[in-house]
Design a protein around this motif. Structure first.
Motif, PDB file in Angstrom:
ATOM      1  N   GLU A  92       0.714  -1.236   0.012  1.00 60.01           N
ATOM      2  CA  GLU A  92       0.087   0.022  -0.019  1.00 60.01           C
ATOM      3  C   GLU A  92       0.749   1.369   0.123  1.00 60.01           C
ATOM      4  O   GLU A  92       0.594   2.222  -0.768  1.00 60.01           O
ATOM      5  CB  GLU A  92      -0.883   0.051   1.460  1.00 60.01           C
ATOM      6  N   LEU A  93       1.864   1.061   0.728  1.00 60.45           N
ATOM      7  CA  LEU A  93       2.842   2.358   0.791  1.00 60.45           C
ATOM      8  C   LEU A  93       3.559   2.643  -0.550  1.00 60.45           C
ATOM      9  O   LEU A  93       3.647   3.789  -1.129  1.00 60.45           O
ATOM     10  CB  LEU A  93       3.906   2.134   1.871  1.00 60.45           C
ATOM     11  N   ARG A  94       3.961   1.380  -1.203  1.00 65.08           N
ATOM     12  CA  ARG A  94       4.503   1.651  -2.493  1.00 65.08           C
ATOM     13  C   ARG A  94       3.369   2.252  -3.601  1.00 65.08           C
ATOM     14  O   ARG A  94       3.859   2.827  -4.555  1.00 65.08           O
ATOM     15  CB  ARG A  94       5.004   0.349  -3.073  1.00 65.08           C
ATOM     16  N   ILE A  95       2.166   1.675  -3.659  1.00 64.75           N
ATOM     17  CA  ILE A  95       1.299   2.210  -4.449  1.00 64.75           C
ATOM     18  C   ILE A  95       0.815   3.611  -4.285  1.00 64.75           C
ATOM     19  O   ILE A  95       0.908   4.444  -5.128  1.00 64.75           O
ATOM     20  CB  ILE A  95       0.066   1.288  -4.229  1.00 64.75           C
ATOM     21  N   GLY A  96       1.054   4.097  -2.827  1.00 70.80           N
ATOM     22  CA  GLY A  96       0.807   5.572  -2.699  1.00 70.80           C
ATOM     23  C   GLY A  96       1.883   6.351  -3.250  1.00 70.80           C
ATOM     24  O   GLY A  96       1.663   7.357  -3.869  1.00 70.80           O
ATOM     25  N   ALA A  97       3.000   5.886  -2.884  1.00 70.39           N
ATOM     26  CA  ALA A  97       4.205   6.520  -3.919  1.00 70.39           C
ATOM     27  C   ALA A  97       4.046   6.691  -5.306  1.00 70.39           C
ATOM     28  O   ALA A  97       4.400   7.690  -5.907  1.00 70.39           O
ATOM     29  CB  ALA A  97       5.389   5.401  -3.495  1.00 70.39           C
ATOM     30  N   GLU A  98       3.604   5.472  -5.875  1.00 69.83           N
ATOM     31  CA  GLU A  98       3.271   5.592  -7.223  1.00 69.83           C
ATOM     32  C   GLU A  98       2.359   6.439  -7.927  1.00 69.83           C
ATOM     33  O   GLU A  98       2.425   7.025  -8.970  1.00 69.83           O
ATOM     34  CB  GLU A  98       2.833   4.395  -7.868  1.00 69.83           C
ATOM     35  N   LEU A  99       1.352   6.764  -6.798  1.00 70.19           N
ATOM     36  CA  LEU A  99       0.142   7.780  -7.024  1.00 70.19           C
ATOM     37  C   LEU A  99       0.438   9.220  -6.725  1.00 70.19           C
ATOM     38  O   LEU A  99      -0.417  10.176  -6.982  1.00 70.19           O
ATOM     39  CB  LEU A  99      -1.075   7.229  -6.567  1.00 70.19           C
ATOM     40  N   ALA A 100       1.594   9.336  -6.135  1.00 71.21           N
ATOM     41  CA  ALA A 100       1.889  10.769  -5.594  1.00 71.21           C
ATOM     42  C   ALA A 100       1.600  11.921  -6.518  1.00 71.21           C
ATOM     43  O   ALA A 100       0.989  12.891  -6.416  1.00 71.21           O
ATOM     44  CB  ALA A 100       3.185  10.732  -4.899  1.00 71.21           C
ATOM     45  N   GLY A 101       2.484  11.528  -7.744  1.00 70.82           N
ATOM     46  CA  GLY A 101       2.224  12.634  -8.606  1.00 70.82           C
ATOM     47  C   GLY A 101       0.825  12.823  -9.119  1.00 70.82           C
ATOM     48  O   GLY A 101       0.427  13.980  -9.559  1.00 70.82           O
ATOM     49  N   VAL A 102      -0.052  11.602  -9.468  1.00 67.00           N
ATOM     50  CA  VAL A 102      -1.271  11.876  -9.908  1.00 67.00           C
ATOM     51  C   VAL A 102      -2.371  12.386  -8.626  1.00 67.00           C
ATOM     52  O   VAL A 102      -3.068  13.216  -9.123  1.00 67.00           O
ATOM     53  CB  VAL A 102      -1.915  10.511 -10.151  1.00 67.00           C
ATOM     54  N   ARG A 103      -2.238  12.342  -7.626  1.00 62.25           N
ATOM     55  CA  ARG A 103      -2.733  12.725  -6.249  1.00 62.25           C
ATOM     56  C   ARG A 103      -2.769  14.243  -6.380  1.00 62.25           C
ATOM     57  O   ARG A 103      -3.488  14.997  -6.127  1.00 62.25           O
ATOM     58  CB  ARG A 103      -2.282  12.115  -5.119  1.00 62.25           C
ATOM     59  N   LYS A 104      -1.315  14.742  -6.801  1.00 69.23           N
ATOM     60  CA  LYS A 104      -1.275  16.121  -6.757  1.00 69.23           C
ATOM     61  C   LYS A 104      -1.874  16.841  -7.823  1.00 69.23           C
ATOM     62  O   LYS A 104      -2.502  17.879  -7.929  1.00 69.23           O
ATOM     63  CB  LYS A 104       0.373  16.390  -6.734  1.00 69.23           C
ATOM     64  N   THR A 105      -1.673  16.126  -8.922  1.00 70.86           N
ATOM     65  CA  THR A 105      -2.256  16.591 -10.527  1.00 70.86           C
ATOM     66  C   THR A 105      -4.009  16.972 -10.493  1.00 70.86           C
ATOM     67  O   THR A 105      -4.541  17.813 -10.701  1.00 70.86           O
ATOM     68  CB  THR A 105      -2.020  15.689 -11.488  1.00 70.86           C
ATOM     69  N   VAL A 106      -4.501  15.898  -9.980  1.00 66.58           N
ATOM     70  CA  VAL A 106      -6.048  15.722  -9.693  1.00 66.58           C
ATOM     71  C   VAL A 106      -6.346  16.817  -8.725  1.00 66.58           C
ATOM     72  O   VAL A 106      -7.211  17.470  -8.878  1.00 66.58           O
ATOM     73  CB  VAL A 106      -6.572  14.489  -9.421  1.00 66.58           C
ATOM     74  N   ALA A 107      -5.739  16.765  -7.656  1.00 66.02           N
ATOM     75  CA  ALA A 107      -5.850  17.927  -6.531  1.00 66.02           C
ATOM     76  C   ALA A 107      -5.842  19.404  -6.884  1.00 66.02           C
ATOM     77  O   ALA A 107      -6.727  19.892  -6.524  1.00 66.02           O
ATOM     78  CB  ALA A 107      -5.180  17.697  -5.124  1.00 66.02           C
ATOM     79  N   ARG A 108      -4.745  19.592  -7.691  1.00 71.79           N
ATOM     80  CA  ARG A 108      -4.663  20.824  -8.302  1.00 71.79           C
ATOM     81  C   ARG A 108      -5.922  21.098  -9.059  1.00 71.79           C
ATOM     82  O   ARG A 108      -6.248  22.414  -8.856  1.00 71.79           O
ATOM     83  CB  ARG A 108      -3.422  20.826  -9.031  1.00 71.79           C
ATOM     84  N   ARG A 109      -6.220  20.298 -10.001  1.00 74.30           N
ATOM     85  CA  ARG A 109      -7.208  20.569 -10.882  1.00 74.30           C
ATOM     86  C   ARG A 109      -8.593  20.905 -10.205  1.00 74.30           C
ATOM     87  O   ARG A 109      -9.263  21.819 -10.607  1.00 74.30           O
ATOM     88  CB  ARG A 109      -7.420  19.554 -11.862  1.00 74.30           C
ATOM     89  N   ILE A 110      -8.845  20.289  -9.115  1.00 71.02           N
ATOM     90  CA  ILE A 110     -10.177  20.491  -8.515  1.00 71.02           C
ATOM     91  C   ILE A 110     -10.027  21.598  -7.510  1.00 71.02           C
ATOM     92  O   ILE A 110     -10.918  22.391  -7.876  1.00 71.02           O
ATOM     93  CB  ILE A 110     -10.164  19.243  -7.381  1.00 71.02           C
ATOM     94  N   LEU A 111      -8.798  22.296  -7.101  1.00 72.09           N
ATOM     95  CA  LEU A 111      -8.800  23.281  -6.206  1.00 72.09           C
ATOM     96  C   LEU A 111      -8.613  24.627  -7.259  1.00 72.09           C
ATOM     97  O   LEU A 111      -9.051  25.646  -6.901  1.00 72.09           O
ATOM     98  CB  LEU A 111      -7.646  23.212  -5.421  1.00 72.09           C
ATOM     99  N   HIS A 112      -8.153  24.301  -8.318  1.00 72.46           N
ATOM    100  CA  HIS A 112      -7.846  25.413  -9.336  1.00 72.46           C
ATOM    101  C   HIS A 112      -9.018  25.582 -10.301  1.00 72.46           C
ATOM    102  O   HIS A 112      -9.386  26.815 -10.594  1.00 72.46           O
ATOM    103  CB  HIS A 112      -6.654  25.494 -10.041  1.00 72.46           C
ATOM    104  N   ASP A 113      -9.562  24.631 -10.644  1.00 76.75           N
ATOM    105  CA  ASP A 113     -10.491  24.875 -11.923  1.00 76.75           C
ATOM    106  C   ASP A 113     -11.984  24.402 -11.162  1.00 76.75           C
ATOM    107  O   ASP A 113     -12.945  24.439 -12.117  1.00 76.75           O
ATOM    108  CB  ASP A 113     -10.308  23.728 -13.019  1.00 76.75           C
ATOM    109  N   GLY A 114     -11.961  24.152 -10.171  1.00 80.65           N
ATOM    110  CA  GLY A 114     -13.355  23.648  -9.447  1.00 80.65           C
ATOM    111  C   GLY A 114     -13.762  22.227  -9.743  1.00 80.65           C
ATOM    112  O   GLY A 114     -13.450  21.674 -10.623  1.00 80.65           O
ATOM    113  N   TYR A 115     -14.624  21.808  -8.835  1.00 78.15           N
ATOM    114  CA  TYR A 115     -14.909  20.172  -8.970  1.00 78.15           C
ATOM    115  C   TYR A 115     -15.992  20.123  -9.790  1.00 78.15           C
ATOM    116  O   TYR A 115     -17.226  20.882  -9.821  1.00 78.15           O
ATOM    117  CB  TYR A 115     -15.047  19.858  -7.277  1.00 78.15           C
ATOM    118  N   GLY A 116     -16.042  19.168 -10.633  1.00 75.34           N
ATOM    119  CA  GLY A 116     -16.745  18.875 -11.594  1.00 75.34           C
ATOM    120  C   GLY A 116     -16.400  19.554 -13.013  1.00 75.34           C
ATOM    121  O   GLY A 116     -17.381  19.386 -14.042  1.00 75.34           O
ATOM    122  N   ASN A 117     -15.652  20.364 -12.905  1.00 69.14           N
ATOM    123  CA  ASN A 117     -15.336  20.951 -14.223  1.00 69.14           C
ATOM    124  C   ASN A 117     -14.142  20.282 -15.175  1.00 69.14           C
ATOM    125  O   ASN A 117     -13.449  19.302 -14.603  1.00 69.14           O
ATOM    126  CB  ASN A 117     -14.635  22.452 -14.031  1.00 69.14           C
TER     127      ASN A 117
END
Length: 428
Positions: A403-428
């Motif tokens: 689980e820790l290794r999968i979390g590390a693999e998804l670290a960049g994706v987590r940041k990308t999706v979070a940035r899109r939600i916070l900057h562009d709005g949820y559902g956009n």
């Protein structure tokens, strides 16, 4: 930090029983169900959507009754599935006929008069053509080299449910998950909604993977390319014959001529939907069984509770996006801090939902006939079907290291999706 919950006690206005009132949630009475569903959702517009939901509930209840009586679920191709394929092939044959007619007009020419109808018919055939699913270009897509641990977990779950793994994993901001095939070779795509993935426990994630991969192994006609593309073609036809909303003599005349073909198209859509619905519902129940086999009955059943509180997750994400817009981007360090902490705040907010509110959601879902969409069996029926028979232990057990290794693999994706939600709005 997630919003704190203040709790008080008062009497039920209907039966007088003691009820607990939470500041974040609707007050309701567990004894008499007073206010258990204070704001039922409005009926989805359109006859097709209403008919789909009604059929889904009827078929879901019938399948549950069969299971309760000792019936078994297994993938099978019945007469309805065969008729669905025949109807789908007929729809595609019409598209080919339209294209052939267009080519005929262009070849014959008729002194140049055939160019216009020929061009129009070819344009119509092009819009009706079967469209193969493509990889999304607006969300992160992971290949095996990008996330080997995650793909290994998917492969392990796939073996348990009797299929093979996937070729790509797309990660988006939905509170959902799905599978599809893409390209001419029928390669496999798993789409994971990161908000859903983040609020689940590791064992529930395995159950989620079991459910989605189970769709590949249970013979769901509705998810097949032939039927799915025919359904899209019929929807396109219906769009062309949709009545005009502005009222003039011309539009009223056109609408009169449109009425009969539009009713025929709606009838064909309902027929195709009806022919595939029972198989699709059986497929969902089978996929739920696959989820239990992979992650355990308990983990699979818990997935439905998260689906019931998905609206709370949406509210949290919209609140985060709106708060970010109001605060502005106050420096890169502060911005990164908000982005990095989004998923922890979401998980904390959802896990702070008390059991009293979860029970209200369960009871409200029964009243509403809640389902993921208009074609799925109601959620409470699926949860009940999972509880029939002895509980199943997990075939795949979560491991902290993995689980820790999968979390590390998804670290960049987590940041990308979070940035899109916070900057562009949820559902956009």
């Amino acid at each position: 930090m997630h919003t704190t919950t203040e709790e008080s006690v008062r009497g039920c206005p209907d039966c007088g029983s003691e009820i607990r009132v939470h500041s974040r949630f609707s007050a309701w009475c567990a004894a008499c169900d007073w206010n258990v569903d204070p704001a039922p959702p409005e009926e989805r517009p359109g006859r097709l959507a209403r008919a789909q939901r009604a059929q889904a509930r009827r078929h879901g209840e019938k399948l549950l009754t069969e299971l309760t009586a000792g019936g078994t679920l297994r993938p099978r191709r019945d007469a309805s599935s065969v008729l669905a394929y025949a109807l789908a092939l007929a729809v595609h044959a019409v598209t080919l006929a339209v294209a052939g007619a267009g080519i005929g007009f262009l070849i014959r020419g008729w002194g140049g008069f055939g160019m216009v109808p020929g061009t129009l018919l070819l344009a119509l055939a092009w819009s009706l053509r079967p469209r193969l699913t493509r990889l999304p270009t607006d969300v992160p897509v992971l290949r095996r080299a990008d996330a080997p641990e995650l793909f290994t977990l998917v492969d392990q779950v796939a073996v348990v449910v009797g299929t093979r793994g996937v070729d790509a994993i797309a990660v988006d901001s939905s509170i959902n998950a799905s599978v599809a095939t893409y390209g001419i070779g029928g390669r496999r795509l798993l789409t994971l909604g990161l908000p859903l993935w983040e609020i689940l426990t590791p064992q529930q994630r395995i159950a989620l993977l079991g459910h989605e991969l189970g769709h590949y192994s249970n013979g769901d006609t509705r998810h097949g390319q032939v039927v799915a593309t025919a359904y899209r073609s019929l929807v396109t036809w219906e769009y062309f014959f949709h009545p005009y909303s502005d009222v003039t003599l011309l539009t009223m005349t056109v609408n009169v001529f449109y009425a009969l073909p539009r009713w025929i198209l709606l009838g064909l859509l309902l027929l195709l939907d009806r022919l595939t619905l029972r198989g699709a519902q059986r497929s969902e129940y089978l996929a739920d069984r696959m989820a239990a086999r992979a992650g355990s009955t308990e983990a699979a059943a818990e997935l439905f509770d998260w689906l019931l509180v998905s609206e709370s997750a949406e509210v949290t994400l919209m609140r985060e996006a709106n708060g970010s817009a109001l605060r502005g981007r106050g420096g890169s360090g502060r911005d990164d801090e908000r982005i990095d902490g989004l998923w922890e705040r979401l998980a904390a907010d959802l896990r702070s939902v008390p059991e009293h509110e979860r029970e209200r959601q369960r009871r409200a879902s029964i009243r509403r006939g809640h389902s993921v969409d208009s074609t799925h069996p109601p959620t409470w029926l699926r949860q009940t079907a999972l509880r029939i028979g002895p509980p199943v232990p997990p075939a795949v057990v979560s491991e902290t290291g993995r689980e820790l290794r999968i979390g590390a693999e998804l670290a960049g994706v987590r940041k990308t999706v979070a940035r899109r939600i916070l900057h562009d709005g949820y559902g956009n």
